[in-house]
Write an enzyme that holds these catalytic residues in place. Sequence first.
Site, PDB file in Angstrom:
ATOM      1  N   GLY A  62     -22.927  60.773-129.522  1.00 52.30           N
ATOM      2  CA  GLY A  62     -24.634  60.919-129.031  1.00 52.30           C
ATOM      3  C   GLY A  62     -25.592  61.693-130.005  1.00 52.30           C
ATOM      4  N   SER A  89     -26.869  68.605-125.063  1.00 50.38           N
ATOM      5  CA  SER A  89     -25.908  69.298-125.701  1.00 50.38           C
ATOM      6  C   SER A  89     -25.701  69.659-126.704  1.00 50.38           C
ATOM      7  CB  SER A  89     -24.324  68.737-124.760  1.00 50.38           C
ATOM      8  OG  SER A  89     -23.596  68.338-126.048  1.00 50.38           O
ATOM      9  N   LEU A  90     -25.734  68.955-127.770  1.00 46.25           N
ATOM     10  CA  LEU A  90     -26.737  69.959-128.859  1.00 46.25           C
ATOM     11  C   LEU A  90     -27.286  69.933-129.310  1.00 46.25           C
ATOM     12  CD1 LEU A  90     -25.237  66.639-131.187  1.00 46.25           C
ATOM     13  CD2 LEU A  90     -24.294  68.526-130.446  1.00 46.25           C
ATOM     14  N   TYR A 118     -17.605  65.675-133.747  1.00 46.89           N
ATOM     15  CA  TYR A 118     -17.581  64.626-133.744  1.00 46.89           C
ATOM     16  C   TYR A 118     -18.727  63.506-132.375  1.00 46.89           C
ATOM     17  CZ  TYR A 118     -13.210  65.162-135.969  1.00 46.89           C
ATOM     18  OH  TYR A 118     -12.368  65.315-136.537  1.00 46.89           O
ATOM     19  N   ALA A 119     -19.826  64.266-132.150  1.00 45.30           N
ATOM     20  CA  ALA A 119     -20.442  64.262-130.953  1.00 45.30           C
ATOM     21  C   ALA A 119     -20.919  62.708-131.678  1.00 45.30           C
ATOM     22  CB  ALA A 119     -21.437  65.396-130.733  1.00 45.30           C
ATOM     23  N   ASN A 141     -15.765  69.829-131.394  1.00 47.22           N
ATOM     24  CA  ASN A 141     -16.203  68.231-130.589  1.00 47.22           C
ATOM     25  C   ASN A 141     -18.275  68.158-131.064  1.00 47.22           C
ATOM     26  OD1 ASN A 141     -14.759  67.828-129.157  1.00 47.22           O
ATOM     27  ND2 ASN A 141     -15.611  68.113-126.882  1.00 47.22           N
ATOM     28  N   ASP A 165     -10.399  77.879-123.859  1.00 45.17           N
ATOM     29  CA  ASP A 165     -10.109  78.926-124.253  1.00 45.17           C
ATOM     30  C   ASP A 165     -11.212  80.238-123.988  1.00 45.17           C
ATOM     31  OD1 ASP A 165      -9.845  77.109-126.089  1.00 45.17           O
ATOM     32  OD2 ASP A 165      -8.191  78.432-127.476  1.00 45.17           O
ATOM     33  N   ARG A 194     -24.642  59.464-115.286  1.00 44.39           N
ATOM     34  CA  ARG A 194     -23.316  59.262-115.788  1.00 44.39           C
ATOM     35  C   ARG A 194     -22.012  59.100-114.574  1.00 44.39           C
ATOM     36  NH1 ARG A 194     -23.129  62.648-121.150  1.00 44.39           N
ATOM     37  NH2 ARG A 194     -23.884  61.345-122.521  1.00 44.39           N
ATOM     38  N   ALA A 225     -24.026  75.350-131.705  1.00 44.14           N
ATOM     39  CA  ALA A 225     -23.894  76.593-130.988  1.00 44.14           C
ATOM     40  C   ALA A 225     -23.360  77.742-132.574  1.00 44.14           C
ATOM     41  CB  ALA A 225     -23.456  77.355-130.033  1.00 44.14           C
TER      42      ALA A 225
HETATM   43  C1  SIN Z   1     -22.741  59.943-125.815  1.00 50.01           C
HETATM   44  O1  SIN Z   1     -22.841  58.886-126.800  1.00 50.01           O
HETATM   45  O2  SIN Z   1     -22.552  59.453-124.899  1.00 50.01           O
HETATM   46  C2  SIN Z   1     -22.737  61.391-125.390  1.00 50.01           C
HETATM   47  C3  SIN Z   1     -23.658  62.439-125.742  1.00 50.01           C
HETATM   48  C4  SIN Z   1     -23.216  63.225-125.190  1.00 50.01           C
HETATM   49  O3  SIN Z   1     -22.550  63.591-124.293  1.00 50.01           O
HETATM   50  O4  SIN Z   1     -24.798  63.724-125.243  1.00 50.01           O
END
Ligand code: SIN
Length: 532
Positions: free
Chosen positions: A47, A372-373, A44-45, A41, A208, A275, A15
């Site tokens: 997904g 989220s990305l 390292y994502a 974060n 934070d 999830r 972001a």
């Molecule tokens: C994942 O790869 O399972 C996480 C990706 C996400 O949180 O959207």
Amino acid sequence: MTRQANVIIIGGGVAALQMARHLRLQYHVMILTKTSIRESNSYYAQGGIAAVIDKEDSFTAHANDTYSAGRYHHSVQEVQCLVEEGALAVKELLSEGFPADKSANGEISLGLEGAHGAKRIVHAGGDATGRHTVEHLLKSLPENVEIIEHEMAAEIILSSDRSACCGVKTIGKDGTCKNYFAQHIVMATGGAGALYPFTSNQQTLIGDGIAMAFRAGAEVADMEFMQFHPTLLFSQGETKGLVSEAVRGDGGVLVNEAGKRLMEGVHPLKDLAPRHITAYEIYKARARGEEVYIDIRKIRRFKEKYPTITALCRRNGLSIEEGLLPVAPGSHFLMGGIVVDTYGRTKVKGLYAIGETACTGVHGANRLASNSLLEGLVYGKRTAHFINHSPVVVPLEDQPLFKYEEQINGKTSSLLSKEVLQQSTMAAAGMIRTGSALKHHLQMLEALDMKDFMQKGIDDLSADEAERLFMQINSYLISRAAWLRTESRGAHIRSDYSEEDRNWSGKQIIQTIHATQIRRSFYEWNQARVHA
Ligand code: SIN
């Protein structure tokens, strides 16, 4: 020491970088990050980025999957914006040469993840999408963007009447404090997963920005909705990192040690259920004393497709060849955060929030995988465009500033250690909550000078003390919202109120330093529009 810029972005994930590259070139833009720019974060994502690219797919379908995963606790307007502007943002990346994974025929290969009704996840480098996205954005940063690493933002500098934000106080690596002034201060500090002992997040992700904005007078909402990712690699009693949902999208299945499929008969989407449902099943199986694994034996070329997970397993002495990866749930994503409008504006003039730190209403009670990305790309750009059209006001340093009458520093013995706070937050506000455990935790925190922590200055605190202060505030905000919300919805599961309650539908818990309100706001649920 004092420095000035036009826009200061706190945090260095997707972001923040997306915003920085879309701001006017005439602006001096500073990115302040408490770690290094490649430790977010986002970096390292594993997904990918969910986006409507395929001609057979539609915005309505993506929006409906988002609503269903998030249990209809959304801003319809913002979800629409997310899916439509998200697809444009992804196409923009692709046109710039973003290295998306492609199939043999040269088309973008779109993956499937939990609760998606269609293949719409764009990946890069298999399970290294975050790294590739951050590197791509970094490469396209213009020269007006200055990155300052290892500088921790600790307190928002306010105008004397507390109505506007003028800057931020920071603590450097060597403990020295600085004041940075700017017309626009943007919180992009990510989530707060590291409030819990089992987490997919970096240990620095403690919310934070949320705690700072709250202390400065901003509204914070939906803090009860902390998503637990179902599959963190589990070894020697600890979680070690993520096993992406893409693995289950690719044929991986959840089994217990007897080989019994865990999700059979639980949800029509089985292993790709939302999830909160898969995480809860794994939690219950583990509570019964069963080990849970992802069986990856049907996935071809696993090591090639999932280099990050393969390396993670190797580092922890786990064999890919045997095909059973032990997993447990862990905190992953905070759906709540600083309340903002569609341009990232908070209630405090000059203070903005984007990405996971913000609460726009796009994720509801449980975020859909790979949204989220996408959120970072959409709202980074939107907020940049908004700021690009606002007038430039200088100088900032010269205006009368708010001064705290008292400082926290006499109370530091009331700050818990990170480990103690993580354990007690998990016990009270972890995956399964009860009113009595939450109340006990809240009373414990209240007895530890919580009011002072919210309302006094932070001069003379060390970086470690400031982090423990932010953790304590966020633990309180999460627990208080979880205690007030007497229903289960999405990621918020109360064993004493185990059903969704229509009376809570569309209602948000909004917290400020002055009051806590339960209100219907921009989350007004509009069935007619969604199903049209
Ligand atoms: C994942 O790869 O399972 C996480 C990706 C996400 O949180 O959207």
